[in-house]
Design a protein around this motif. Structure first.
Motif, PDB file in Angstrom:
ATOM      1  N   SER A 204      43.336  44.939  43.213  1.00 34.09           N
ATOM      2  CA  SER A 204      42.725  43.853  43.972  1.00 34.09           C
ATOM      3  C   SER A 204      43.370  43.666  45.339  1.00 34.09           C
ATOM      4  N   GLY A 208      41.500  44.609  48.561  1.00 34.75           N
ATOM      5  CA  GLY A 208      41.301  43.413  49.376  1.00 34.75           C
ATOM      6  C   GLY A 208      41.750  43.639  50.807  1.00 34.75           C
ATOM      7  N   THR A 211      39.323  45.954  52.533  1.00 32.18           N
ATOM      8  CA  THR A 211      38.091  45.240  52.867  1.00 32.18           C
ATOM      9  C   THR A 211      38.272  44.377  54.108  1.00 32.18           C
ATOM     10  N   GLU A 227      31.860  42.940  51.584  1.00 30.03           N
ATOM     11  CA  GLU A 227      32.799  42.265  50.689  1.00 30.03           C
ATOM     12  C   GLU A 227      32.206  42.106  49.295  1.00 30.03           C
ATOM     13  N   GLN A 228      30.919  41.769  49.222  1.00 32.63           N
ATOM     14  CA  GLN A 228      30.260  41.655  47.921  1.00 32.63           C
ATOM     15  C   GLN A 228      30.248  42.993  47.185  1.00 32.63           C
ATOM     16  N   THR A 231      33.620  43.583  45.800  1.00 27.27           N
ATOM     17  CA  THR A 231      33.839  42.702  44.650  1.00 27.27           C
ATOM     18  C   THR A 231      33.243  43.313  43.388  1.00 27.27           C
ATOM     19  N   ILE A 234      35.564  46.080  42.240  1.00 26.04           N
ATOM     20  CA  ILE A 234      36.787  45.563  41.621  1.00 26.04           C
ATOM     21  C   ILE A 234      36.499  45.061  40.204  1.00 26.04           C
ATOM     22  N   ALA A 235      35.356  44.420  40.039  1.00 27.04           N
ATOM     23  CA  ALA A 235      35.017  43.820  38.743  1.00 27.04           C
ATOM     24  C   ALA A 235      34.922  44.844  37.624  1.00 27.04           C
ATOM     25  N   ALA A 240      40.741  44.024  36.412  1.00 24.85           N
ATOM     26  CA  ALA A 240      39.860  42.855  36.483  1.00 24.85           C
ATOM     27  C   ALA A 240      39.538  42.337  35.086  1.00 24.85           C
TER      28      ALA A 240
END
Length: 258
Positions: A204, A208, A211, A227-228, A231, A234-235, A240
């Protein structure tokens, strides 16, 4: 990294500390430039490093370019272009380091020193620190574009045109540094922030930072869309999923880095 001569390296609890060590004022020599670039590239690929602290030995963080050594580096056609390329790649290596970089500014950070600080992710400063662009006094330019990442329009131009140094207390008032500490409290403050970062998932924090670098100059629409997308990536990671399990079970997560 015991092969370095102008850069000290240590690693404790996932926190790598890189200390500029080119007496008397940590000017950015050819050697220091190349060692710092290499160090940032190396820690980027070291799983045992989750966060980096960049600081300086002695009373000066970095007094800027090595003007005394300039003649030995620039001797003929092409040398200036190569020197300029090496210098800017040093700052890019800090900004593009895969691990978050905390700059603990222990004293004046001038010219190249300001660029190092501006290329870092989080800044803390000793009350003996300052940021400045002294090149106007030696017939040069440098660091102005990096200064624009930290300061507003008028302040950057005043710094460049007059050589004004902005002291640590003012840097804190302006929100440029996260803390203005007594000299003896500088590293403990940096280490406290670093320890918090090191406790997070390296997936992350690494993604991060990447990003943030990518979206910095994007429009709001394009930046948030990117960014979405990150995300969503990462999920899907094990870290995560572990974070979500730990939250539900009310325990500290155990991250593995993937």
């Amino acid at each position: 990294m015991n092969d370095f001569t102008q850069l000290k390296y240590s690693l404790v609890d996932f926190i790598a500390t890189l200390t500029l060590n080119a007496p008397p004022v940590n000017a950015l020599t050819r050697v220091l430039n190349d060692e710092l670039t290499l160090a940032m590239d190396r820690v980027s690929e070291m799983d045992e490093v989750r966060v980096v602290i960049l600081t300086g030995e002695g009373k000066v963080f970095c007094a800027g370019a090595d003007l005394k050594g300039r003649a030995s580096v620039i001797k003929g056609p092409g040398d200036l272009l190569a020197h300029s390329r090496r210098t800017r790649e040093c700052f890019h290596a800090i900004r593009e380091c895969a691990k978050p970089v905390i700059c603990a500014i222990n004293g004046p950070a001038l010219g190249s020193g300001l660029a190092m600080a501006a290329s870092s992710d989080i800044l803390v400063a000793s009350d003996q620190a300052s940021l400045g662009l002294p090149e106007v006094d030696v017939g040069l330019l440098g660091g102005c574009r990096h200064a624009m990442r930290l300061f507003g329009h008028s302040k950057v131009r005043r710094m460049m045109l007059t050589g004004l140094r902005v002291p640590a207390a003012e840097l804190y008032r302006l929100g440029i540094v996260e803390a203005c500490t007594a000299p003896e409290d500088l590293m403990p403050t940096a280490l406290e922030i670093a320890a918090t970062i090191a406790s997070k998932s390296p997936v992350s924090t690494g993604m991060g930072k990447h990003t943030l670098n990518v979206i910095e100059d994007m429009s709001l629409r394009d930046g948030y869309r990117y960014e979405q997308d990150m995300t969503a990536r990462i999920a899907k990671t094990d870290d995560a999923k572990e974070a979500q399990r730990a939250f539900a079970e009310k325990r500290a997560p155990k991250f593995v880095g993937h």
